[in-house]
Design an enzyme around this catalytic site. Structure first.
Site, PDB file in Angstrom:
ATOM      1  N   ASP A   1      31.163  97.610 -52.904  1.00 18.14           N
ATOM      2  CA  ASP A   1      31.241  98.051 -51.297  1.00 18.14           C
ATOM      3  C   ASP A   1      30.825  97.004 -50.336  1.00 18.14           C
ATOM      4  OD1 ASP A   1      31.051 100.168 -49.789  1.00 18.14           O
ATOM      5  OD2 ASP A   1      28.917 100.794 -49.837  1.00 18.14           O
ATOM      6  N   GLY A   2      31.384  97.347 -49.071  1.00 19.11           N
ATOM      7  CA  GLY A   2      31.260  96.573 -48.059  1.00 19.11           C
ATOM      8  C   GLY A   2      32.230  95.948 -47.404  1.00 19.11           C
TER       9      GLY A   2
ATOM     10  N   ARG B   1      32.665  96.421 -43.471  1.00 18.88           N
ATOM     11  CA  ARG B   1      31.608  95.824 -42.620  1.00 18.88           C
ATOM     12  C   ARG B   1      31.722  94.367 -42.612  1.00 18.88           C
ATOM     13  NH1 ARG B   1      26.788  98.081 -45.935  1.00 18.88           N
ATOM     14  NH2 ARG B   1      28.605  99.009 -46.926  1.00 18.88           N
TER      15      ARG B   1
ATOM     16  N   ARG C   1      39.566  96.706 -40.888  1.00 21.71           N
ATOM     17  CA  ARG C   1      39.058  97.137 -42.230  1.00 21.71           C
ATOM     18  C   ARG C   1      40.086  96.736 -43.435  1.00 21.71           C
ATOM     19  NH1 ARG C   1      34.730 100.466 -42.541  1.00 21.71           N
ATOM     20  NH2 ARG C   1      35.607 101.069 -44.434  1.00 21.71           N
TER      21      ARG C   1
ATOM     22  N   HIS D   1      39.253  94.565 -47.222  1.00 13.90           N
ATOM     23  CA  HIS D   1      39.868  95.197 -48.352  1.00 13.90           C
ATOM     24  C   HIS D   1      40.672  93.869 -49.196  1.00 13.90           C
ATOM     25  CE1 HIS D   1      38.142  98.939 -47.778  1.00 13.90           C
ATOM     26  NE2 HIS D   1      38.980  99.395 -46.868  1.00 13.90           N
TER      27      HIS D   1
ATOM     28  N   ASN E   1      37.375 108.685 -50.966  1.00 13.43           N
ATOM     29  CA  ASN E   1      37.825 107.963 -49.989  1.00 13.43           C
ATOM     30  C   ASN E   1      39.169 108.507 -49.248  1.00 13.43           C
ATOM     31  OD1 ASN E   1      36.604 105.085 -52.046  1.00 13.43           O
ATOM     32  ND2 ASN E   1      35.697 105.743 -50.260  1.00 13.43           N
TER      33      ASN E   1
ATOM     34  N   ARG F   1      25.582  97.382 -57.294  1.00 12.67           N
ATOM     35  CA  ARG F   1      26.371  97.781 -56.128  1.00 12.67           C
ATOM     36  C   ARG F   1      26.112  96.913 -54.846  1.00 12.67           C
ATOM     37  NH1 ARG F   1      27.220 103.494 -53.278  1.00 12.67           N
ATOM     38  NH2 ARG F   1      28.218 103.061 -51.312  1.00 12.67           N
TER      39      ARG F   1
ATOM     40  N   ARG G   1      22.964 104.046 -53.492  1.00 12.59           N
ATOM     41  CA  ARG G   1      23.166 105.281 -53.680  1.00 12.59           C
ATOM     42  C   ARG G   1      24.710 105.007 -54.882  1.00 12.59           C
ATOM     43  NH1 ARG G   1      24.453 106.104 -48.095  1.00 12.59           N
ATOM     44  NH2 ARG G   1      26.461 105.393 -47.842  1.00 12.59           N
TER      45      ARG G   1
ATOM     46  N   SER H   1      27.065 107.183 -55.280  1.00 10.62           N
ATOM     47  CA  SER H   1      28.385 107.729 -54.668  1.00 10.62           C
ATOM     48  C   SER H   1      29.497 108.303 -55.834  1.00 10.62           C
ATOM     49  CB  SER H   1      29.046 106.517 -53.754  1.00 10.62           C
ATOM     50  OG  SER H   1      28.360 106.232 -52.563  1.00 10.62           O
TER      51      SER H   1
ATOM     52  N   GLU I   1      20.964 100.186 -66.239  1.00 13.27           N
ATOM     53  CA  GLU I   1      20.101  99.301 -64.939  1.00 13.27           C
ATOM     54  C   GLU I   1      20.906  99.370 -63.945  1.00 13.27           C
ATOM     55  OE1 GLU I   1      16.962  98.280 -65.795  1.00 13.27           O
ATOM     56  OE2 GLU I   1      17.216  99.167 -67.589  1.00 13.27           O
TER      57      GLU I   1
HETATM   58  C1  IPE Z   1      31.918 103.888 -53.121  1.00  5.37           C
HETATM   59  O1  IPE Z   1      31.767 103.340 -51.681  1.00  5.37           O
HETATM   60  C2  IPE Z   1      33.245 103.868 -53.459  1.00  5.37           C
HETATM   61  C3  IPE Z   1      33.807 102.565 -53.900  1.00  5.37           C
HETATM   62  C4  IPE Z   1      33.364 101.280 -53.538  1.00  5.37           C
HETATM   63  C5  IPE Z   1      35.258 102.413 -53.987  1.00  5.37           C
HETATM   64  P1  IPE Z   1      31.846 104.343 -50.432  1.00  5.37           P
HETATM   65  O2  IPE Z   1      31.752 103.295 -49.127  1.00  5.37           O
HETATM   66  O3  IPE Z   1      33.201 105.194 -50.368  1.00  5.37           O
HETATM   67  O4  IPE Z   1      30.571 105.001 -50.435  1.00  5.37           O
HETATM   68  P2  IPE Z   1      29.815 106.036 -49.484  1.00  5.37           P
HETATM   69  O5  IPE Z   1      30.702 106.652 -48.485  1.00  5.37           O
HETATM   70  O6  IPE Z   1      28.998 104.987 -48.507  1.00  5.37           O
HETATM   71  O7  IPE Z   1      28.637 106.632 -50.275  1.00  5.37           O
HETATM   72  C1  IPE Z   2      34.519  99.450 -50.351  1.00  6.22           C
HETATM   73  O1  IPE Z   2      34.212  99.030 -49.057  1.00  6.22           O
HETATM   74  C2  IPE Z   2      35.968  99.600 -50.544  1.00  6.22           C
HETATM   75  C3  IPE Z   2      36.386 101.188 -50.712  1.00  6.22           C
HETATM   76  C4  IPE Z   2      35.371 102.204 -50.664  1.00  6.22           C
HETATM   77  C5  IPE Z   2      37.647 101.557 -50.842  1.00  6.22           C
HETATM   78  P1  IPE Z   2      33.979  99.819 -47.843  1.00  6.22           P
HETATM   79  O2  IPE Z   2      35.528 100.213 -47.136  1.00  6.22           O
HETATM   80  O3  IPE Z   2      33.489 101.097 -48.171  1.00  6.22           O
HETATM   81  O4  IPE Z   2      33.067  99.024 -46.997  1.00  6.22           O
HETATM   82  P2  IPE Z   2      31.967  99.435 -45.870  1.00  6.22           P
HETATM   83  O5  IPE Z   2      31.038 100.271 -46.616  1.00  6.22           O
HETATM   84  O6  IPE Z   2      32.849 100.397 -45.002  1.00  6.22           O
HETATM   85  O7  IPE Z   2      31.527  98.318 -45.415  1.00  6.22           O
HETATM   86 MG    MG Z   3      31.410 101.859 -48.065  1.00  6.34          MG
END
Ligand code: IPE
Ligand code: IPE
Ligand code: MG
Length: 251
Positions: free
Chosen positions: A29-30, A33, A42, A46, A77, A187, A193, A195, A206
């Site tokens: 995740d992230g 951001r 964005r 990716h 997603n 994570r 969380r 998710s 863990e």
């Molecule tokens: C969880 O991340 C799914 C993946 C990393 C693929 P999200 O960014 O979709 O999760 P939420 O919406 O913050 O819970």
């Molecule tokens: C995780 O990164 C990748 C996917 C969920 C596909 P995000 O796209 O959720 O990145 P943030 O949480 O918005 O930073």
């Molecule tokens: Mg995310």
């Protein structure tokens, strides 16, 4: 959590072995951001995230972890803007095109990528078929949801004619049935969380959360997660191994 000196000094491959870390799962995740901080779209996050994922998976293999599972696209997603969703699908296809470089990894897609279109369905199946039987396992969760996975397992059991099910029945009908349960779930991206990831399999995993955004996550960060994992006491509801165990207990 403090890491004791002994664990701090041991090589990470040794820690993987000693701690019994066989399966690591990442909620990557992230990316969004990371891109936003750089005033990039964005999709750029990716792309860097997808490149980084290859580095991290290769490293996990190198340090002796048998199985990795990565969360790449959740069933939820799909709610994202079409442009972003399409970019994620394109990244999956180009990842599959380059996956031949990974000679000893068996790829398995968990979730229902086939529901996202004919091309994704065919390419994911082909990669699974080409790589079957290899020593290291990489599960890529794509169009994956933990609840949907449990419902699917139960429906498969009903279709077999079962009227009552056991935990073993459900475990045997999950996408991950050939892997040990995840020992460690990492994570990135500062959210605490799960998710909808590996809900059943995470019962005694863990959990490790880090603020690092996925594109910035490094192999040194993996080492840190392994050290923390090795410092934890996994009791599975019992007592610490070094606690006195009553007669006939502590198996
Ligand atoms: C969880 O991340 C799914 C993946 C990393 C693929 P999200 O960014 O979709 O999760 P939420 O919406 O913050 O819970
Ligand atoms: C995780 O990164 C990748 C996917 C969920 C596909 P995000 O796209 O959720 O990145 P943030 O949480 O918005 O930073
Ligand atoms: Mg995310």
């Amino acid at each position: 959590m403090a890491i004791n000196r002994e664990i701090g000094n041991l090589p990470v491959t040794e820690l993987v072995k000693q701690s019994g870390l066989r399966h690591i799962a990442f909620i990557m995740d992230g990316n969004g951001r990371w891109a936003k901080k750089r005033i990039l779209p964005r999709e750029a996050g990716h792309k860097v995230g997808a490149d980084n994922f290859k580095t991290i998976v290769r490293y996990c293999k190198k340090i002796g972890i048998e199985c990795c599972t990565v969360y790449a696209f959740s069933t939820e997603n799909i709610k994202r803007p079409q442009r972003e969703v399409e970019a994620l699908f394109r990244l999956l296809i180009s990842f599959i095109e380059e996956a031949g470089e990974e000679r000893d990894i068996e790829f398995r897609f968990i979730g229902e990528p086939g529901q996202l279109g004919e091309t994704i369905g065919r390419r994911t199946r082909e990669l699974e078929d080409e790589t079957r039987g290899r020593p290291y396992r990489l599960n890529i969760a794509f169009n994956y949801g933990g609840r949907a996975e449990i419902v699917r397992a139960v429906n498969r059991l009903i279709a077999e004619g079962k009227t009552a099910v056991t935990e073993e029945d459900i475990s045997a009908n999950l996408y991950t049935n050939e892997c040990p349960e995840p020992d460690l779930i990492v994570r990135t991206g500062a959210e605490m969380r799960i998710s909808n990831f590996l809900l059943w399999q995470a019962a005694y995993a863990e959990l490790y959360f880090t603020d690092r955004l996925w594109p910035d996550y490094t192999t040194a960060d993996v080492d840190e997660a392994v050290r923390v994992f090795a410092s934890r006491s996994r009791r599975f509801g019992g007592l610490d191994k070094n606690e006195p165990q009553g007669a006939g207990e502590g198996k």
